[in-house]
Design an enzyme around this catalytic site. Sequence first.
Site, PDB file in Angstrom:
ATOM      1  N   SER A 192       7.369  -1.758   2.531  1.00 32.88           N
ATOM      2  CA  SER A 192       8.073  -0.910   1.275  1.00 32.88           C
ATOM      3  C   SER A 192       7.250   0.734   1.346  1.00 32.88           C
ATOM      4  O   SER A 192       7.628   1.493   1.071  1.00 32.88           O
ATOM      5  CB  SER A 192       7.667  -1.490  -0.140  1.00 32.88           C
ATOM      6  OG  SER A 192       5.954  -1.828  -0.024  1.00 32.88           O
ATOM      7  N   GLY A 235       8.688  -5.631   1.209  1.00 35.22           N
ATOM      8  CA  GLY A 235       8.119  -7.006   1.340  1.00 35.22           C
ATOM      9  C   GLY A 235       8.148  -7.712   2.501  1.00 35.22           C
ATOM     10  O   GLY A 235       7.505  -8.859   2.955  1.00 35.22           O
ATOM     11  N   ASN A 243       1.635  -6.540   3.582  1.00 39.98           N
ATOM     12  CA  ASN A 243       2.149  -7.667   2.880  1.00 39.98           C
ATOM     13  C   ASN A 243       1.431  -8.954   3.644  1.00 39.98           C
ATOM     14  O   ASN A 243       1.307  -9.921   2.635  1.00 39.98           O
ATOM     15  CB  ASN A 243       3.437  -7.883   3.004  1.00 39.98           C
ATOM     16  CG  ASN A 243       4.091  -6.624   2.073  1.00 39.98           C
ATOM     17  OD1 ASN A 243       3.979  -6.826   0.917  1.00 39.98           O
ATOM     18  ND2 ASN A 243       5.223  -6.110   2.593  1.00 39.98           N
ATOM     19  N   ASP A 288       2.129   0.848 -10.435  1.00 42.89           N
ATOM     20  CA  ASP A 288       1.646  -0.673  -9.899  1.00 42.89           C
ATOM     21  C   ASP A 288       0.455  -0.489  -8.972  1.00 42.89           C
ATOM     22  O   ASP A 288      -0.330  -1.391  -8.771  1.00 42.89           O
ATOM     23  CB  ASP A 288       2.710  -1.396  -9.055  1.00 42.89           C
ATOM     24  CG  ASP A 288       3.128  -0.347  -7.860  1.00 42.89           C
ATOM     25  OD1 ASP A 288       2.344   0.594  -7.475  1.00 42.89           O
ATOM     26  OD2 ASP A 288       4.066  -0.777  -7.171  1.00 42.89           O
ATOM     27  N   HIS A 322       1.988   1.437  -4.508  1.00 44.75           N
ATOM     28  CA  HIS A 322       2.985   2.307  -4.027  1.00 44.75           C
ATOM     29  C   HIS A 322       2.732   3.627  -4.165  1.00 44.75           C
ATOM     30  O   HIS A 322       2.666   3.840  -5.307  1.00 44.75           O
ATOM     31  CB  HIS A 322       4.398   1.657  -4.280  1.00 44.75           C
ATOM     32  CG  HIS A 322       4.609   0.285  -3.710  1.00 44.75           C
ATOM     33  ND1 HIS A 322       4.646  -0.813  -4.714  1.00 44.75           N
ATOM     34  CD2 HIS A 322       5.025  -0.090  -2.620  1.00 44.75           C
ATOM     35  CE1 HIS A 322       5.018  -1.824  -3.920  1.00 44.75           C
ATOM     36  NE2 HIS A 322       5.126  -1.256  -2.789  1.00 44.75           N
TER      37      HIS A 322
END
Length: 238
Positions: A59, A96, A124, A205, A208
């Site tokens: 991502s 992801g 991840n 979040d 990111h």
Amino acid sequence: MLRCSLVALVVRWPVLLRSYASCAVRVQVVALLALALALSAPVAAAADRPVRIVALGDSLTAGFGLPADAAFPAKLERALKAKGLAVEVTNAGVSGDTASGGLARLDWSVPDGTDAVILELGANDMLRGMDPQVTRQALEEIVRRLTQRRVTVLLAGMRAAANFDASYRRDFDAIYPELATRYDLLLYPFFLDGIAGENALNQGDGLHPSGAGVDAIVARILPKVEELVRQARSRRTM
């Protein structure tokens, strides 16, 4: 070496023509010249076309939460072109994705004709607490296969979060420099250097990068990518 020989032949051909009295020999020299020019055309074409870069990642590469033209590959391409470099940067980021996921889709994510890859995977794996050995093996196989294809690689490193124990952090953080050393890769040690933990450079979040965060990543990694372009261009004309 072939290219140098062809250039030498082109430069010397008038002398060669004067040096030989035989008409048949002159015809042979002209034929060699035509062949030399024909062989040099593909080399020149390869040297002139844009360097094709694939950003293979998760991502952070895909541009989660951002418009397509604000994602890392798009902004990187614009920054390289502003430097006068002829490049095409393809976004092969999948949100992801793990290192193993990147390996599974390698062949179609990095098509034939690719000159260079920015390999940004592993975040991840770390966030899920996966065994660093699994991550290492997947990344190494990606690197090995790209190297076999003569694709130049810039390895973008990741670091384990502070909430993991010291043993996990040590094993995970060692993956990237060790692979870079083993395969003689360009290394950008930490893809989120200067961005991780900075609220102003991240989305809500906290994971990111925001648009400003992507700008910061591009500015920091740009010298390494310029070197990637130079190496890729040099390799494809050898």
